[in-house]
Design a protein around this motif. Structure first.
Motif, mmCIF file in Angstrom:
data_model
loop_
_atom_site.group_PDB
_atom_site.id
_atom_site.type_symbol
_atom_site.label_atom_id
_atom_site.label_comp_id
_atom_site.label_asym_id
_atom_site.label_seq_id
_atom_site.Cartn_x
_atom_site.Cartn_y
_atom_site.Cartn_z
ATOM 1 N N GLN A 134 115.964 0.332 93.921
ATOM 2 C CA GLN A 134 114.497 0.299 93.834
ATOM 3 C C GLN A 134 114.052 -0.467 92.592
ATOM 4 O OE1 GLN A 134 113.559 2.886 91.246
ATOM 5 N NE2 GLN A 134 111.559 1.930 91.063
ATOM 6 N N SER A 135 114.682 -0.191 91.467
ATOM 7 C CA SER A 135 114.281 -0.842 90.210
ATOM 8 C C SER A 135 114.522 -2.342 90.248
ATOM 9 C CB SER A 135 115.035 -0.229 89.031
ATOM 10 O OG SER A 135 114.686 1.113 88.877
ATOM 11 N N MET A 136 115.644 -2.753 90.821
ATOM 12 C CA MET A 136 115.952 -4.186 90.868
ATOM 13 C C MET A 136 115.058 -4.912 91.868
ATOM 14 S SD MET A 136 118.054 -4.559 88.396
ATOM 15 C CE MET A 136 117.054 -3.273 87.641
ATOM 16 N N ARG A 137 114.664 -4.250 92.966
ATOM 17 C CA ARG A 137 113.689 -4.861 93.892
ATOM 18 C C ARG A 137 112.355 -5.050 93.188
ATOM 19 N NH1 ARG A 137 115.890 -1.287 97.601
ATOM 20 N NH2 ARG A 137 114.173 0.163 97.290
ATOM 21 N N GLU A 138 111.901 -4.021 92.474
ATOM 22 C CA GLU A 138 110.628 -4.131 91.750
ATOM 23 C C GLU A 138 110.714 -5.182 90.645
ATOM 24 O OE1 GLU A 138 108.594 -0.514 90.630
ATOM 25 O OE2 GLU A 138 109.524 0.557 92.310
ATOM 26 N N LEU A 139 111.871 -5.295 90.003
ATOM 27 C CA LEU A 139 112.047 -6.318 88.979
ATOM 28 C C LEU A 139 111.933 -7.711 89.598
ATOM 29 C CD1 LEU A 139 112.699 -7.193 86.076
ATOM 30 C CD2 LEU A 139 115.139 -7.028 86.696
ATOM 31 N N ALA A 140 112.572 -7.918 90.746
ATOM 32 C CA ALA A 140 112.496 -9.224 91.412
ATOM 33 C C ALA A 140 111.053 -9.585 91.741
ATOM 34 C CB ALA A 140 113.351 -9.209 92.681
ATOM 35 N N THR A 141 110.296 -8.619 92.224
ATOM 36 C CA THR A 141 108.881 -8.854 92.529
ATOM 37 C C THR A 141 108.112 -9.187 91.259
ATOM 38 O OG1 THR A 141 108.978 -7.374 94.429
ATOM 39 C CG2 THR A 141 106.794 -7.809 93.504
ATOM 40 N N ALA A 142 108.344 -8.420 90.208
ATOM 41 C CA ALA A 142 107.636 -8.652 88.937
ATOM 42 C C ALA A 142 107.978 -10.023 88.356
ATOM 43 C CB ALA A 142 107.972 -7.549 87.941
ATOM 44 N N VAL A 143 109.238 -10.411 88.430
ATOM 45 C CA VAL A 143 109.647 -11.719 87.901
ATOM 46 C C VAL A 143 108.974 -12.838 88.684
ATOM 47 C CG1 VAL A 143 111.611 -13.304 87.662
ATOM 48 C CG2 VAL A 143 111.812 -10.931 86.904
ATOM 49 N N ASP A 144 108.900 -12.706 90.008
ATOM 50 C CA ASP A 144 108.218 -13.723 90.817
ATOM 51 C C ASP A 144 106.744 -13.827 90.458
ATOM 52 O OD1 ASP A 144 110.528 -14.401 92.130
ATOM 53 O OD2 ASP A 144 110.107 -13.182 93.902
ATOM 54 N N ILE A 145 106.094 -12.707 90.258
ATOM 55 C CA ILE A 145 104.678 -12.706 89.871
ATOM 56 C C ILE A 145 104.510 -13.336 88.490
ATOM 57 C CG2 ILE A 145 102.740 -11.216 89.206
ATOM 58 C CD1 ILE A 145 103.724 -9.300 91.476
ATOM 59 N N MET A 146 105.396 -12.970 87.545
ATOM 60 C CA MET A 146 105.302 -13.542 86.200
ATOM 61 C C MET A 146 105.520 -15.048 86.232
ATOM 62 S SD MET A 146 107.255 -10.582 84.042
ATOM 63 C CE MET A 146 107.371 -11.533 82.550
ATOM 64 N N LYS A 147 106.456 -15.490 87.055
ATOM 65 C CA LYS A 147 106.730 -16.924 87.151
ATOM 66 C C LYS A 147 105.491 -17.663 87.631
ATOM 67 C CE LYS A 147 109.556 -20.288 89.552
ATOM 68 N NZ LYS A 147 110.458 -20.512 90.668
ATOM 69 N N GLU A 148 104.842 -17.134 88.643
ATOM 70 C CA GLU A 148 103.648 -17.766 89.190
ATOM 71 C C GLU A 148 102.481 -17.717 88.209
ATOM 72 O OE1 GLU A 148 102.809 -15.854 92.903
ATOM 73 O OE2 GLU A 148 104.766 -16.376 93.733
ATOM 74 N N THR A 149 102.394 -16.631 87.451
ATOM 75 C CA THR A 149 101.252 -16.433 86.570
ATOM 76 C C THR A 149 101.436 -17.080 85.200
ATOM 77 O OG1 THR A 149 100.876 -14.318 87.674
ATOM 78 C CG2 THR A 149 99.706 -14.678 85.604
ATOM 79 N N TYR A 150 102.607 -16.876 84.597
ATOM 80 C CA TYR A 150 102.807 -17.280 83.203
ATOM 81 C C TYR A 150 103.941 -18.263 82.985
ATOM 82 C CZ TYR A 150 100.450 -12.740 82.727
ATOM 83 O OH TYR A 150 99.608 -11.679 82.845
ATOM 84 N N GLY A 151 104.832 -18.422 83.940
ATOM 85 C CA GLY A 151 106.100 -19.090 83.680
ATOM 86 C C GLY A 151 107.053 -18.040 83.124
ATOM 87 N N TYR A 152 108.324 -18.332 83.092
ATOM 88 C CA TYR A 152 109.294 -17.339 82.629
ATOM 89 C C TYR A 152 109.208 -17.160 81.133
ATOM 90 C CZ TYR A 152 111.504 -17.274 87.158
ATOM 91 O OH TYR A 152 111.752 -17.109 88.488
ATOM 92 N N SER A 153 109.432 -15.942 80.721
ATOM 93 C CA SER A 153 109.509 -15.606 79.303
ATOM 94 C C SER A 153 110.640 -14.619 79.133
ATOM 95 C CB SER A 153 108.161 -15.039 78.845
ATOM 96 O OG SER A 153 108.178 -14.815 77.466
#
Length: 142
Positions: free
Chosen positions: A119-138
């Motif tokens: 569950q945590s890794m699925r949510e992390l993948a979703t969060a990373v995709d959203i961050m990439k679209e919004t801010y770029g990776y950090s």
């Protein structure tokens, strides 16, 4: 001795492998953010709490090394809710206590409440995709 005998949590390999793959791909800078529970130690051991706090830090660092968690940085907070002091835009905290996640989010970070590794890794993948679209990776804290 406590940390010498502490086994990895269920799903540890899933978390470790996911974190390492993100880090190798350059998508995230993984950091460990862990509490030393300073107030509890001070309350229970008022005469030698500083020594015991140091022992907790050493024990946790050795545990991470023993289980091949070789991330560039290990951050220690005095309590779980104090992890919020590391919150910034583009940071993600995965924690098993909702109050710690809520505190982190209230300071501007993102949070995932750990229930199990998948569950945590699925949510992390979703969060990373959203961050990439919004801010770029950090960088992110796990």
């Amino acid at each position: 001795k406590f940390w010498d005998e502490m086994p990895p949590t269920n799903g540890f390999s899933i978390i470790k492998n996911t974190a390492e793959s993100y880090q190798k791909a350059g998508k995230l800078q993984i950091q460990i953010l862990t509490s030393i529970s300073a107030a509890q130690i001070k309350q229970n051991f008022p005469n030698d709490y500083q020594k015991r706090i140091g022992s907790v830090e050493v024990g946790k660092k050795n545990w991470f090394k023993r289980h091949s968690l070789d991330f560039k940085k290990i951050n220690f907070s005095s309590s779980g809710t104090d992890k919020a002091n590391w919150a910034e835009k583009n940071t993600i905290l995965i924690d098993d206590l909702q109050r710690n996640v809520d505190a982190f989010i209230s300071k501007g970070g993102e949070g995932i409440t750990y229930k199990n590794a998948n569950q945590s890794m699925r949510e992390l993948a979703t969060a990373v995709d959203i961050m990439k679209e919004t801010y770029g990776y950090s960088w992110s804290n796990i």
